[in-house]
Each structure stands twice: as structure tokens, then as C-alpha cells.
Design an enzyme around this catalytic site. Structure first.
Site, PDB file in Angstrom:
ATOM      1  CG  ASP A   1      -3.640 -13.362   6.037  1.00 49.48           C
ATOM      2  OD1 ASP A   1      -4.616 -14.251   5.331  1.00 49.48           O
ATOM      3  OD2 ASP A   1      -3.331 -12.457   5.423  1.00 49.48           O
TER       4      ASP A   1
ATOM      5  CE  LYS B   1      -7.250 -14.513   2.702  1.00 52.77           C
ATOM      6  NZ  LYS B   1      -6.949 -13.120   2.912  1.00 52.77           N
TER       7      LYS B   1
ATOM      8  NE  ARG C   1      -3.261 -18.968   3.084  1.00 54.09           N
ATOM      9  CZ  ARG C   1      -3.024 -17.785   3.077  1.00 54.09           C
ATOM     10  NH1 ARG C   1      -4.045 -16.975   3.914  1.00 54.09           N
ATOM     11  NH2 ARG C   1      -1.891 -17.414   2.460  1.00 54.09           N
TER      12      ARG C   1
ATOM     13  NE  ARG D   1      -4.056  -1.841   2.567  1.00 57.06           N
ATOM     14  CZ  ARG D   1      -4.148  -2.942   2.620  1.00 57.06           C
ATOM     15  NH1 ARG D   1      -3.227  -3.814   2.589  1.00 57.06           N
ATOM     16  NH2 ARG D   1      -5.359  -3.583   2.786  1.00 57.06           N
TER      17      ARG D   1
ATOM     18  CB  SER E   1     -11.013  -6.538   2.984  1.00 55.00           C
ATOM     19  OG  SER E   1      -9.645  -7.152   3.091  1.00 55.00           O
TER      20      SER E   1
END
EC number: 2.5.1.19
Length: 433
Positions: free
Chosen positions: A319, A346, A350, A27, A177
Site C-alpha cells: 500500500d 486491490k 493499481r 481486526r 495476505s
């Protein structure tokens, strides 16, 4: 295939200085590239995902200097949207934190940009299986020009930078998200205000908090109405904060904190009680399980306690929740991790991967559509297994905890941790006795 065997560990003790957060690193690089002015980003994560972002920015005309150890990056901000020669193609590996935000940012146009240029975003085979439809649908509502080059709803994508016109945009928040993060970060540079409405329940809200916090540091405020509506003013320009310190990665902290909670005392530095990362709340789950947790401004310490299983919604820490799945083997009573459907989209599926590999070490596991139920094992009953990692860094790191039993564990393709933590096994070995 390369593999590493961890022998049984009697105790863990020590301090781990965490590498920079992947979420914050990528970011920060993107915002610094779009901002007016030069930004010095410190404690940058040196990993595959960050390298993919840096390579993409360089090919998009962004100038930066990187320190020898690759943890300090001085970025000359463009102060405008990206421009490129028609036909450019960017390979982004399996880096969702590069693919999603760049998809939105590359839709932006500069004033006077009369002939939009096309760019292709592609990646590894797994990236082509990771959905991006919810983001593309939202961007199309805002005026973007994007086409799928192979399978509908998935990369690779062809994008033309004809601009975003803002307006009312609906986006599905139930899968990732990162789609909302990408839209939010591009919206201030749209031609008009953007009003974003969330459809469904927004997953991983703490990651949206990271995005909003960082946008504010770069000079842009977003109106957030209870995570259901967001309003972003258009025609804005990001401003460099001059310097930006990347916090230690709270997701990476989870493995060491869990190890301390199971069999010793471990302190992690670079993340603490004032962290903007939601995964710091992993430590609260350890507290609920019975570990002794100490919080500092810039550290978290976990000490061994008598651990009990928990039954919790972990949608807010998807996570770090993976680490609870392996830590659960050392607790009394069953553990249920709920509302984690997004594990399935992911780096690998997972939920399926975790259930499969836990069974190899002898655990009784129930895999639901969006939950996992795990029965613990006596330390002497763990089986020595070869753990498939599915090219997923978090699978490799989670299963290192199995060595805290009386049984060794062999982890295949240990170098997959390079995605976020290239030195993980060195650090884990250093605190092991």
C-alpha cells in the site's frame, strides 16, 4: 463528477495526527465481537470500510456503543461464534478487510447448533471482481460450506455456519495476505487444531505480523514456523483485553512523510518505531532515497533531502509503495518498484491505474506484470492533468503529491478517500504553504 484542484505548493510544514489504522480497526472489531467480555476500542478509524464492518456486526447481533466522533467503540463480546436468522444478507461495499475475515468467521458453529443458517456476503461491483478463491478453497478443506452465487472464485458468497473441523489446510499465499489473516483468526474457534501450510511465497508478511500480534492481545497464541506453517490450537475462546488502542494508520502516514521528504518537514503522530504495522518501513525507503528521517516512540518526522531513485522489492509494503511511485517523480534517476503483483487485485488494478495516470502528468513509465519503472521529471515540465481515481482512495492521496511541482493537479472524485481518510485533503491543505 466532483473534483478538487491543488495549486502548486511552495513548502509543506507541520504535524499530522493520523487517523486509526484500517487494518487494525477492522481486526479489533471482529476479535472484540468474538471475544468473551467487553472491549473498549480507541482511536478507531471513522471510514467507509470500518462502517461496513460495524453495520455487519450489528446485524449479526453484536451490541456496541460508538462515540459521537466515531473513534471510540465499546463492544460487548459474544464469547462465541455468530448466529443469525436464515437468509440474512450483508453488504460490505468494497471493504476487503471486512469481506475476507467475515467469510471465515461466519463458517464457525456454536456447540449445539443443530440447524446451520445461510448468510450471503456481497458488495459493490468492484468487490465482485476481487478474488476470494484461495480463502474459500482453504476453508472448504477445513469443513466449511460455501458456494459462489455468481462467478466462481469471487463474491457474492453463500455461507452456512456448520463449523470448521480444523486439520491440515493448504492456502495459497501469493495473492493476498488477507486470506491467511481470515483463516488464522477463525482457526482458534474450530473444533480441532488447524495446521496451515502456505503454498507459494507469502505476500505482505508484515500484515500477518499484525494479525498474530492482535490475536495474542486477545489471548490466542499461534505457532509460526518461518511463515511457511502455522499451527493453531482449536476449541479456544478469545478473551477481551478490556481496552485496545488502534495505532495511527502507517499507510496514511506515507503521503505526509513523502511530502516532507520532497519539499519541507512533516511530523506524523500515532505511529513510531515500535509500531506493529509493516508500512512504518516506508520511512526506510525514504531514507534510502535521501530524505532525513527521525523516529520517535509515537512519531516519525521526514525532512527534505536530495532524493535519488531506488530499485527495490516492495512486496512487504504494497500500500505504501504506491506513494513511492508518485514521489519518484521528484527524485534523480529512475525508480523501479518490484514484486507488486498484488497491486492488481486491490481496490482497482493499481499497476495499470498508476502507469496511466503518471503518464498524464508527463512521466515515462514502464508497466510490467509485477513491477513499475518510473523516470523522473524536471519540476517545470509536469503537465496539469485530471487524475482518474478509479474509486481508489490511495490513487487520490498519492497524486496529491503532484502539487509539490510547479504545476497544479486536478483530482477527480476526491471523496473516495472516505474509505480510509475522509479528512485527507483538509490535512494536506493545512500543512501546505
Amino acid at each position: 463528477m466532483e473534483k478538487i484542484t491543488l495549486n502548486p505548493i511552495a513548502r509543506v510544514e507541520g504535524t499530522v495526527n493520523l487517523p486509526g489504522s484500517k487494518s487494525l480497526s477492522n481486526r479489533a472489531l471482529l476479535l472484540a465481537a468474538l471475544a468473551k467480555g467487553t472491549t473498549k476500542v480507541t482511536n478507531l478509524l471513522d471510514s467507509d470500510d470500518v462502517r461496513h464492518m460495524l453495520n455487519a456486526l450489528k446485524r449479526l447481533g453484536v451490541s456496541y456503543t460508538l462515540s459521537d466522533d466515531k473513534t471510540v467503540c465499546e463492544v460487548q463480546g459474544l464469547g462465541r461464534a455468530f448466529e443469525w436468522q436464515n437468509g440474512l444478507s450483508l453488504f460490505l461495499g468494497n471493504a476487503g478487510t471486512a469481506m475476507r475475515p467475515l467469510t471465515a468467521a461466519l463458517c464457525l458453529a456454536n456447540s449445539g447448533n443443530e440447524s446451520p443458517a445461510e448468510i450471503v456476503l456481497t458488495g459493490e461491483p468492484r468487490m465482485k471482481e476481487r478474488p476470494i478463491k484461495h480463502l474459500v478453497d482453504a476453508l472448504l478443506q477445513a469443513g466449511a460450506e460455501i458456494e459462489y452465487l455468481e462467478q466462481d472464485g469471487y463474491p457474492p458468497l453463500a455461507i452456512r455456519n456448520k463449523g470448521l473441523h480444523g486439520g491440515k489446510v493448504k492456502i495459497d499465499g501469493s495473492v493476498s495476505s488477507q486470506f491467511l489473516t481470515a483463516l488464522l483468526m477463525a482457526a482458534p474457534m474450530s473444533a480441532a487444531d488447524t495446521e496451515i501450510e502456505i503454498i507459494g511465497d507469502l505476500v505482505s508478511k508484515p500484515y500477518i505480523d499484525i494479525t498474530l500480534n492482535m490475536m495474542k492481545i486477545f489471548g490466542v497464541e499461534v505457532e509460526n514456523r518461518n511463515y511457511q506453517r502455522f499451527t493453531v490450537k482449536g476449541c479456544q475462546q478469545y478473551q477481551s483485553p478490556k481496552t485496545f488502542l488502534v495505532e495511527g494508520d502507517a499507510s496514511s502516514a506515507s503521503y505526509f512523510l513523502a511530502a516532507g521528504a520532497i519539499k519541507g518537514c512533516v511530523k506524523v503522530t500515532g505511529v513510531g518505531k515500535n509500531s506493529i504495522q509493516g508500512d512504518r518501513l516506508f520511512a526506510d525507503v525514504l531514507t534510502a532515497m535521501g530524505a532525513k528521517i527521525t523516529w520517535g516512540e509515537d512519531f516519525i518526522r521526514a525532512e527534505q533531502g536530495e532524493l535519488s531513485g531506488v530499485d527495490m522489492d516492495m512486496n512487504h509494503i504494497p500500500d505504501a509503495a504506491m506513494t513511492i511511485a508518485t514521489a519518484a517523480l521528484f527524485a534523480k534517476g529512475e525508480t523501479v518498484i518490484r514484486n507488486i503483483y498484488n497491486w492488481r487485485v486491490k481496490e482497482t488494478d493499481r499497476l495499470a491505474a498508476m502507469a496511466t495516470e503518471l503518464r498524464k502528468v508527463g512521466a515515462t513509465v514502464e508497466e510490467g506484470e509485477d513491477f513499475i519503472r518510473i523516470q523522473p521529471l524536471p519540476l517545470a515540465e509536469f503537465k496539469h492533468a485530471e487524475i482518474e481515481t478509479y474509486n481508489d482512495h490511495r490513487m487520490a492521496m498519492c497524486f496529491a503529491l503532484i502539487a509539490l511541482s510547479d504545476t497544479p493537479v486536478t483530482i477527480l472524485d476526491p471523496k473516495c478517500t472516505a474509505k480510509t481518510f475522509p479528512t485527507f485533503f483538509d490535512e494536506f491543505s493545512r500543512i501546505s504553504q
